[in-house]
Design an enzyme around this catalytic site. Structure first.
Site: not given
Length: 181
Positions: A62, A71, A131, A168
């Site tokens: 992603h 991140k 995250y 996905d």
């Protein structure tokens, strides 16, 4: 905190100093000043995310094309194989990937800068992943690259067919994906 540079220099593995004895452990999960001093990166984290997934769930690859996110990723329960893919067309490492095992046991973190696609595979029975992100989630700019794109040739440590979301499954190949310049 020790810093481990990866094959893609902008992706950094962080190993915190852990103090442990028979009572348990303590470590500083994040310190803004130390992060900047050790990495040279000044990151303004604006959002914390927490996910829980079962074994063989594969999330990603992603990225946000309009509001790119950096991140800082860590597993707090279980073990994941965490992957970062450089999707900056002008980069000398465009289309290259790095992958590292992050676990509650090894307490490692992975810094994935803006301009990279990110995904992970759950290796343990369950995994919880935290995250920090440098920009807010922007669904209109959300994109996905196929996890099994042959041009990327990511060596996922899969032991069974991964469990994928519809998003996905519908990802694009790197060749047809909207990427960064």
């Amino acid at each position: 905190m020790s810093i481990v540079r990866t094959k893609i220099p902008e992706v950094i593995q962080l190993e915190p100093q852990v103090f442990a004895d028979d009572r348990g452990f303590f470590f500083e999960a994040y310190n803004d000043r130390k992060f900047a001093q050790e990495t040279g990166i000044v990151a303004n984290f604006v959002q914390d995310n927490h996910s829980c997934s079962k074994q063989n769930v594969l999330r990603g690859l992603h990225y946000q094309i309009h509001q790119p996110q950096g991140k800082l990723v860590r597993a707090i329960v279980g073990t994941i194989f965490d992957v970062a893919v450089d999707i900056r067309k002008s980069s000398t490492t465009f289309g290259k990937w790095v992958g590292y095992e992050l676990s509650a046991e090894n307490k490692r973190l992975l810094w994935i800068p803006p301009g990279f696609a990110h995904g992970f595979l759950v290796l343990s029975e369950i995994a919880e992943v935290l995250y920090k992100a440098t920009d807010y989630y922007a669904p209109q700019g959300d994109r996905t690259i196929l996890w099994n794109d042959p041009d990327l040739a990511i060596d996922w440590p899969v032991s069974a067919t991964p469990i994928l979301s519809a998003k996905d499954q519908a990802g694009k190949s790197l060749r047809t994906a909207e990427v960064f310049n």
